[in-house]
Design a protein around this motif. Structure first.
Motif, short mmCIF file in Angstrom:
data_model
loop_
_atom_site.label_atom_id
_atom_site.label_comp_id
_atom_site.label_asym_id
_atom_site.label_seq_id
_atom_site.Cartn_x
_atom_site.Cartn_y
_atom_site.Cartn_z
N VAL A 66 0.84 -1.21 0.00
CA VAL A 66 0.00 0.00 0.00
C VAL A 66 0.87 1.25 0.00
O VAL A 66 0.63 2.21 -0.75
CB VAL A 66 -0.94 0.00 1.23
CG1 VAL A 66 -1.68 1.34 1.35
CG2 VAL A 66 -1.93 -1.15 1.14
N ILE A 105 -2.02 5.47 -5.21
CA ILE A 105 -3.02 5.45 -4.15
C ILE A 105 -3.04 6.81 -3.48
O ILE A 105 -1.98 7.37 -3.16
CB ILE A 105 -2.71 4.35 -3.11
CG1 ILE A 105 -2.76 2.97 -3.77
CG2 ILE A 105 -3.68 4.41 -1.94
CD1 ILE A 105 -2.31 1.84 -2.85
N GLU A 137 -9.51 7.52 5.70
CA GLU A 137 -9.92 6.11 5.72
C GLU A 137 -8.73 5.20 5.46
O GLU A 137 -8.56 4.17 6.13
CB GLU A 137 -11.01 5.87 4.67
CG GLU A 137 -12.36 6.46 4.99
CD GLU A 137 -12.40 7.97 4.86
OE1 GLU A 137 -11.49 8.54 4.20
OE2 GLU A 137 -13.32 8.60 5.42
N MET A 138 -7.89 5.60 4.51
CA MET A 138 -6.70 4.79 4.20
C MET A 138 -5.75 4.76 5.40
O MET A 138 -5.22 3.71 5.79
CB MET A 138 -6.01 5.36 2.97
CG MET A 138 -4.67 4.72 2.64
SD MET A 138 -3.31 5.73 3.30
CE MET A 138 -1.91 4.79 2.76
N LEU A 194 -8.57 -5.58 3.86
CA LEU A 194 -8.74 -4.13 3.70
C LEU A 194 -7.54 -3.51 2.99
O LEU A 194 -7.69 -2.63 2.12
CB LEU A 194 -8.95 -3.47 5.06
CG LEU A 194 -10.26 -3.81 5.79
CD1 LEU A 194 -10.25 -3.26 7.21
CD2 LEU A 194 -11.45 -3.24 5.02
N LEU A 195 -6.34 -3.96 3.35
CA LEU A 195 -5.13 -3.45 2.70
C LEU A 195 -5.11 -3.84 1.22
O LEU A 195 -4.74 -3.03 0.35
CB LEU A 195 -3.89 -3.99 3.39
CG LEU A 195 -3.59 -3.43 4.80
CD1 LEU A 195 -2.47 -4.21 5.47
CD2 LEU A 195 -3.22 -1.95 4.73
N ILE A 229 -7.43 -1.63 -0.74
CA ILE A 229 -6.82 -0.33 -1.05
C ILE A 229 -5.86 -0.47 -2.21
O ILE A 229 -5.85 0.34 -3.15
CB ILE A 229 -6.07 0.21 0.19
CG1 ILE A 229 -7.04 0.51 1.33
CG2 ILE A 229 -5.29 1.47 -0.17
CD1 ILE A 229 -6.36 0.92 2.61
N GLU A 230 -5.05 -1.52 -2.16
CA GLU A 230 -4.03 -1.72 -3.19
C GLU A 230 -4.64 -1.92 -4.57
O GLU A 230 -4.17 -1.39 -5.57
CB GLU A 230 -3.17 -2.92 -2.82
CG GLU A 230 -2.04 -3.20 -3.81
CD GLU A 230 -1.31 -4.48 -3.47
OE1 GLU A 230 -0.41 -4.85 -4.25
OE2 GLU A 230 -1.64 -5.11 -2.45
N GLU A 269 -7.37 1.13 -6.68
CA GLU A 269 -6.92 2.30 -7.42
C GLU A 269 -6.44 1.90 -8.80
O GLU A 269 -5.93 0.80 -9.01
CB GLU A 269 -5.79 2.99 -6.66
CG GLU A 269 -6.18 3.51 -5.29
CD GLU A 269 -7.11 4.70 -5.36
OE1 GLU A 269 -7.87 4.91 -4.42
OE2 GLU A 269 -7.06 5.42 -6.39
#
Length: 668
Positions: free
Chosen positions: A70, A79, A84-85, A119-120, A123-124, A127
């Motif tokens: 991330v 990203i 939130e991130m 969750l990570l 995110i990764e 995007e």
């Protein structure tokens, strides 16, 4: 590989990297466009991953690797950083801290982190993948991540070497990802280079390389008569080297390496400090001059020195009795030397209070979000040093005070704006030295303490009587909130309001030999001020005699000593008092409190030691003063831990045991 011998080092360094990541994440949230912060976070995470993998803690390494992906996306602008991130990365940090804690307690560092990993990964993958740096080799990528900067001194060196027919090389060395001892490999590379020429500049700096404060690659400007092929071949003979890229270094007008398309300048300015550029590996004085020492060893050293202090006092007494000139001279010299030794040992135990303070920014961030408040935390004096024993104990009281300031002190943004204040509240945490003490102030610009509300609550709870309430000053009223079970909160929340906390804070601080005072102004804010001793092991005391027994009173509590006539004693509220500089001060007769047998005839006067605790004073009545002395504070042990008004004991020079009085208990 046997890793047990490295376990303690692994835990210490892991905690340092985790704290560094926490601090940098808070900075990144405020400055999401600053990619240098991301690089620092990535570097710490990458080092932590490598350490965990080497030690065999795979869960720790895997989660760090996922977090690293991330961060890499943020670093490459794939990203976007938002709250939130950052929250999710903080969640992963909680898991990492829990794993390290488990390892420190003898566990295997295993933990179910499925949710945070998902969750990570979201995110990764959520995007759009950018094309920036796509297709570059690892060496090319490393080169575009960094700009080699040089100053005029370095430029002159390079120009002169070129005039002498030597080659100026820019060398980028990439270590293998599984390289365990990166600093050792760097040192070996420098050894090889110095046999062929001269290293002019290293980037990152030599100090950072020695501390392994870099990722997998580093760059040097190198001057040599050897060809690039010969230079590369010799460097590649060093084990655990992934790749070596060598190119001729061309001096441009801007003194920046040509071909560096990126604008990511490194966080450390490697070209503006002549000292850093000249700090080559062959200069031995640049080596890291710090070592890690187990605190238990320092405790043993302190205990041995405490015995030396006791023997020193014994020698000084014998010397005074014999009046032998040579013996007196030797003892005086030994006293000076042991005094210097004492200062060094005490300094070795001192650690910056930053170790406590650095946990609060993230805590304030989370609490402010939970309570829907805007809070700006300012930390001043985090480099102030305290004894390790005090540092270990002061953390929880400060947590209580800061949580209390956020929940009760700082108003909601709407309420603050209605009162003409800025929507964002301010909490200042400040530490500074004052004599042999350290003062910690927790200041907020909130609503302050409502004196009438506190007093009414104290009356309802029968903490004070109506008669006492009329005579209380403002600071004395504010101190009532630290009574056991006392709370002025209208509602009980997850943060505070149950009446537990401030009484524990007060007891903990007083057990450390410190005091806490409160000042407040309604609608303006409050200041909680904590005074702590620098060290708890060796203290300065006033030795006094009560009948035939000797007692020690800490100098930090004493205002002055005096001798008064019995005729000067007054009576008020069935208590014996004296007029001390316009104030009525109660007397405490130690022979009665300590139940000392009365064997001597009393004279027509009293010897008084005036002591203070916060705003309260008392006069301790003793038979005689012996003098000031530095003594070793020894605990009475668990069996005698509850003895009233006694905080410990010490062994005097003549072998007698003197009890150390707890002034706080006597004033109560």
């Amino acid at each position: 590989m046997e890793t047990n011998q490295y376990l303690e080092l692994f835990i210490d360094e892991s905690n340092e990297h985790l704290q560094s990541i926490n601090d940098r994440l808070l900075e990144l949230e405020k400055n999401p466009e600053d990619l240098t912060i991301v690089s620092e976070i990535f570097r710490s995470a990458h080092t932590l991953k490598g350490m965990a993998a080497t030690m065999g803690y795979q869960d720790l390494a895997n989660l760090t690797h996922q977090m690293e992906n991330v961060l890499d996306g943020v670093r490459n602008e794939k990203i976007y950083v938002d709250s939130e991130m950052v929250d999710i990365v903080f969640d992963s940090m909680d898991d990492l801290e829990a794993m390290v804690l488990d390892i420190s307690q003898g566990g295997a560092g295993e933990r179910d982190v499925t949710k945070v990993v998902e969750l990570l990964q979201a995110i990764e993958l959520g995007e759009e993948l950018g094309q920036k740096q796509k297709g570059l080799s690892s060496v090319e990528k490393a080169q575009t991540d960094r700009i080699m900067q040089i100053d005029e001194f370095t430029r002159t060196v390079l120009e002169q070497s070129k005039e002498q027919g030597l080659f100026n090389y820019s060398i980028n060395v990439t270590l293998r990802e599984d390289c365990m001892l990166k600093a050792a490999r760097v040192y070996m590379v420098f050894e090889v280079l110095e046999q062929m020429g001269e290293v002019v500049v290293a980037q990152p700096s030599v100090e950072e390389l020695e501390n392994e404060n870099f990722e997998d690659n580093f760059m040097v400007l190198f001057v040599s008569a050897q060809t690039s092929e010969e230079t590369k071949a010799k460097i590649m003979k060093v084990s655990e080297i992934e790749a070596v890229d060598i190119s001729n270094y061309q001096l441009s007008d801007k003194s920046v390496q040509q071909g560096s398309a990126e604008k990511n300048e490194i966080s450390e300015d490697a070209g503006t400090s002549r000292e850093k550029e000249e700090a080559l590996p062959n200069n031995k004085q640049t080596a890291n001059k710090t070592i890690r020492v187990n605190i238990d060893r320092l405790d043993i050293l302190m205990n041995l020195f405490e015995e030396l202090v006791i023997d020193r006092g014994r020698l000084e007494q014998i010397s005074d009795e014999l009046q032998h000139s040579d013996l007196q001279e030797t003892v005086e010299r030994m006293s000076r030397v042991s005094g210097d030794l004492q200062n060094i040992i005490l300094t070795m135990r001192m650690v910056p209070i930053e170790q406590v303070f650095n946990r609060f920014p993230r805590m304030v961030r989370q609490l402010s979000r939970d309570l829907n408040k805007k809070i700006d935390l300012k930390i001043i004096g985090e480099d102030t040093e305290l004894d390790r024993t005090v540092i270990d104990e002061i953390g929880d009281p400060l947590v209580h005070l800061i949580r209390n300031a956020i929940d009760h002190g700082i108003e909601s943004p709407d309420e603050r704006e209605m009162n003409g204040k800025q929507a964002t509240g301010s909490i200042e945490l400040k530490a500074y030295h004052s004599g042999n003490h350290v003062i910690i102030d927790i200041t907020d610009d909130g609503g302050g303490i409502n004196r009438d509300k506190v007093l009414q609550k104290a009356l309802d709870n029968h903490v004070v009587t109506e008669e006492q309430a009329e005579k209380l000053s403002d600071p004395e009223v504010y101190e009532l909130i630290m009574s056991s079970g006392f709370s002025t909160a209208d509602t009980i929340s997850d943060v505070s309001g149950r009446g537990v906390g401030l009484d524990v804070v007060k007891n903990t601080i007083e057990s450390l030999g410190g005091t806490i005072t409160i000042n407040s102004q309604l609608s303006q804010g409050s200041v909680f001020s904590i005074q702590l001793p620098l060290t708890l092991s060796i203290i300065s005391v006033m030795l006094v005699e009560v009948q035939k027994e000797k007692y020690a009173i800490p100098l930090s509590s004493i205002i002055e000593t005096a001798i008064i006539n019995k005729s000067d004693i007054l009576r008020a509220h069935n208590k014996e008092v004296i007029d001390f500089r316009g104030s009525v001060v109660p007397l405490v007769f130690l022979k009665n409190v300590l139940e000392v047998p009365d064997e001597l005839d009393e004279d027509g006067y009293y010897s008084i030691v005036m002591v203070r605790k916060g705003n309260k004073m008392a006069g301790l009545v003793v038979d005689s003063f012996i003098g000031q002395q530095e003594v070793v504070l020894k605990s009475l042990g668990e069996y005698l831990s509850g003895v009233f008004a006694i905080s410990g004991a010490t062994i005097l020079g003549d072998g007698q045991v003197a009890l150390i009085l707890d002034v706080n208990a006597l004033i109560k």
